[in-house]
Scaffold this motif. Structure first.
Motif, PDB file in Angstrom:
ATOM      1  N   LYS A 100       0.833  -1.200   0.000  1.00  0.00           N
ATOM      2  CA  LYS A 100       0.000   0.000   0.000  1.00  0.00           C
ATOM      3  C   LYS A 100       0.870   1.254   0.000  1.00  0.00           C
ATOM      4  O   LYS A 100       0.617   2.208  -0.749  1.00  0.00           O
ATOM      5  CB  LYS A 100      -0.908  -0.012   1.244  1.00  0.00           C
ATOM      6  CG  LYS A 100      -1.830   1.167   1.361  1.00  0.00           C
ATOM      7  CD  LYS A 100      -2.646   1.024   2.637  1.00  0.00           C
ATOM      8  CE  LYS A 100      -3.452   2.249   2.933  1.00  0.00           C
ATOM      9  NZ  LYS A 100      -4.138   2.159   4.214  1.00  0.00           N
ATOM     10  N   ARG A 101       1.938   1.232   0.803  1.00  0.00           N
ATOM     11  CA  ARG A 101       2.843   2.375   0.870  1.00  0.00           C
ATOM     12  C   ARG A 101       3.535   2.593  -0.475  1.00  0.00           C
ATOM     13  O   ARG A 101       3.654   3.723  -0.961  1.00  0.00           O
ATOM     14  CB  ARG A 101       3.874   2.158   1.980  1.00  0.00           C
ATOM     15  CG  ARG A 101       4.585   3.420   2.387  1.00  0.00           C
ATOM     16  CD  ARG A 101       5.285   3.357   3.742  1.00  0.00           C
ATOM     17  NE  ARG A 101       5.756   2.080   4.194  1.00  0.00           N
ATOM     18  CZ  ARG A 101       6.926   1.518   3.837  1.00  0.00           C
ATOM     19  NH1 ARG A 101       7.713   2.124   2.978  1.00  0.00           N
ATOM     20  NH2 ARG A 101       7.287   0.355   4.336  1.00  0.00           N
ATOM     21  N   ARG A 102       3.959   1.480  -1.125  1.00  0.00           N
ATOM     22  CA  ARG A 102       4.595   1.578  -2.441  1.00  0.00           C
ATOM     23  C   ARG A 102       3.638   2.178  -3.468  1.00  0.00           C
ATOM     24  O   ARG A 102       4.010   3.054  -4.250  1.00  0.00           O
ATOM     25  CB  ARG A 102       5.061   0.187  -2.902  1.00  0.00           C
ATOM     26  CG  ARG A 102       6.571   0.060  -2.804  1.00  0.00           C
ATOM     27  CD  ARG A 102       7.080  -1.181  -3.481  1.00  0.00           C
ATOM     28  NE  ARG A 102       7.258  -2.196  -2.433  1.00  0.00           N
ATOM     29  CZ  ARG A 102       6.706  -3.378  -2.433  1.00  0.00           C
ATOM     30  NH1 ARG A 102       5.936  -3.767  -3.424  1.00  0.00           N
ATOM     31  NH2 ARG A 102       6.908  -4.219  -1.453  1.00  0.00           N
ATOM     32  N   ARG A 103       2.387   1.699  -3.466  1.00  0.00           N
ATOM     33  CA  ARG A 103       1.381   2.220  -4.404  1.00  0.00           C
ATOM     34  C   ARG A 103       1.144   3.712  -4.179  1.00  0.00           C
ATOM     35  O   ARG A 103       1.046   4.489  -5.129  1.00  0.00           O
ATOM     36  CB  ARG A 103       0.061   1.458  -4.250  1.00  0.00           C
ATOM     37  CG  ARG A 103       0.020   0.123  -4.943  1.00  0.00           C
ATOM     38  CD  ARG A 103      -1.412  -0.409  -5.085  1.00  0.00           C
ATOM     39  NE  ARG A 103      -2.298  -0.134  -3.981  1.00  0.00           N
ATOM     40  CZ  ARG A 103      -2.541  -0.966  -2.967  1.00  0.00           C
ATOM     41  NH1 ARG A 103      -1.934  -2.133  -2.908  1.00  0.00           N
ATOM     42  NH2 ARG A 103      -3.393  -0.639  -2.021  1.00  0.00           N
ATOM     43  N   MET A 104       1.058   4.099  -2.906  1.00  0.00           N
ATOM     44  CA  MET A 104       0.812   5.501  -2.588  1.00  0.00           C
ATOM     45  C   MET A 104       1.978   6.378  -3.040  1.00  0.00           C
ATOM     46  O   MET A 104       1.775   7.480  -3.562  1.00  0.00           O
ATOM     47  CB  MET A 104       0.553   5.671  -1.088  1.00  0.00           C
ATOM     48  CG  MET A 104      -0.812   5.127  -0.663  1.00  0.00           C
ATOM     49  SD  MET A 104      -1.073   5.202   1.102  1.00  0.00           S
ATOM     50  CE  MET A 104      -1.204   6.935   1.379  1.00  0.00           C
ATOM     51  N   LYS A 144       4.064   5.732  -5.518  1.00  0.00           N
ATOM     52  CA  LYS A 144       4.011   5.771  -6.984  1.00  0.00           C
ATOM     53  C   LYS A 144       2.945   6.766  -7.444  1.00  0.00           C
ATOM     54  O   LYS A 144       3.182   7.585  -8.338  1.00  0.00           O
ATOM     55  CB  LYS A 144       3.698   4.365  -7.512  1.00  0.00           C
ATOM     56  CG  LYS A 144       3.776   4.213  -8.994  1.00  0.00           C
ATOM     57  CD  LYS A 144       3.516   2.758  -9.381  1.00  0.00           C
ATOM     58  CE  LYS A 144       3.465   2.594 -10.879  1.00  0.00           C
ATOM     59  NZ  LYS A 144       3.140   1.215 -11.257  1.00  0.00           N
ATOM     60  N   PHE A 145       1.787   6.716  -6.803  1.00  0.00           N
ATOM     61  CA  PHE A 145       0.681   7.607  -7.156  1.00  0.00           C
ATOM     62  C   PHE A 145       1.061   9.068  -6.899  1.00  0.00           C
ATOM     63  O   PHE A 145       0.784   9.949  -7.710  1.00  0.00           O
ATOM     64  CB  PHE A 145      -0.564   7.224  -6.341  1.00  0.00           C
ATOM     65  CG  PHE A 145      -1.763   8.059  -6.647  1.00  0.00           C
ATOM     66  CD1 PHE A 145      -2.454   7.904  -7.844  1.00  0.00           C
ATOM     67  CD2 PHE A 145      -2.216   9.013  -5.739  1.00  0.00           C
ATOM     68  CE1 PHE A 145      -3.565   8.670  -8.124  1.00  0.00           C
ATOM     69  CE2 PHE A 145      -3.319   9.790  -6.018  1.00  0.00           C
ATOM     70  CZ  PHE A 145      -3.993   9.615  -7.211  1.00  0.00           C
ATOM     71  N   THR A 154       2.595  14.494  -8.768  1.00  0.00           N
ATOM     72  CA  THR A 154       3.517  15.634  -8.787  1.00  0.00           C
ATOM     73  C   THR A 154       4.019  15.885 -10.206  1.00  0.00           C
ATOM     74  O   THR A 154       4.172  17.049 -10.611  1.00  0.00           O
ATOM     75  CB  THR A 154       4.712  15.419  -7.841  1.00  0.00           C
ATOM     76  OG1 THR A 154       5.317  14.157  -8.133  1.00  0.00           O
ATOM     77  CG2 THR A 154       4.284  15.450  -6.386  1.00  0.00           C
ATOM     78  N   GLY A 155       4.281  14.811 -10.977  1.00  0.00           N
ATOM     79  CA  GLY A 155       4.698  14.970 -12.378  1.00  0.00           C
ATOM     80  C   GLY A 155       3.630  15.674 -13.198  1.00  0.00           C
ATOM     81  O   GLY A 155       3.923  16.582 -13.990  1.00  0.00           O
TER      82      GLY A 155
END
Length: 147
Positions: free
Chosen positions: A108-112, A114-115, A120-121
């Motif tokens: 979940k932390r990894r997905r967040m 990445k999102f 930001t991009g």
């Protein structure tokens, strides 16, 4: 011409003592002293038996329960072979569940992350476009003003 004499009243006690170099005596009753008091010992509260019986359960005194040692009536539990195996299996299941939860949290932390990077991009690209649009508008305004 007559001489006028200046009036002089009686001397005060303080002046007389000062002239005679007499010190004032200290009254021991006026001095501060530490007061020694005995610790008060109260008798235990005694509620008559008839009144205790008339009280509702939640207000009855519970002195008997406080005097008993909670470990005195316990019996040591010894697990047999089969019970020990079952307890170990439950412990393993509990550990596996904990590991699964921690892996899910990590995912979940990894997905967040990445999102949030994606967002930001997108924000940066949007700001860049807005900046370019503002520049273009400024250029056209300046051209119109000069001509």
């Amino acid at each position: 011409m007559e001489k006028r004499s200046t009036w002089k009243g009686m001397r005060t006690v303080g002046e007389i003592k000062r002239d005679g170099n007499i010190k004032a005596e200290v009254n021991p009753d006026h001095l501060y002293t530490t007061i020694q008091r005995e610790e008060k010992v109260f008798q235990p509260l005694k509620i008559p038996q008839a009144l205790q019986e008339a009280l509702p359960y939640n207000l009855k005194p519970k002195t008997a329960a406080q005097d008993i040692d909670p470990t005195s009536g316990r019996v040591a539990v010894v697990l047999d072979h089969k019970e020990r195996k079952v307890a170990n299996l439950f412990k393993m299941l509990h550990e596996l569940h904990g590991e699964k939860l921690s892996k899910m949290e990590e995912e979940k932390r990894r997905r967040m992350n990445k999102f949030s990077k994606l967002k930001t991009g997108e924000e940066e690209r949007k700001l860049k476009k807005q900046k370019e649009a503002r520049k273009q508008i400024s250029r056209t305004i300046n051209k119109n003003l000069l001509h």
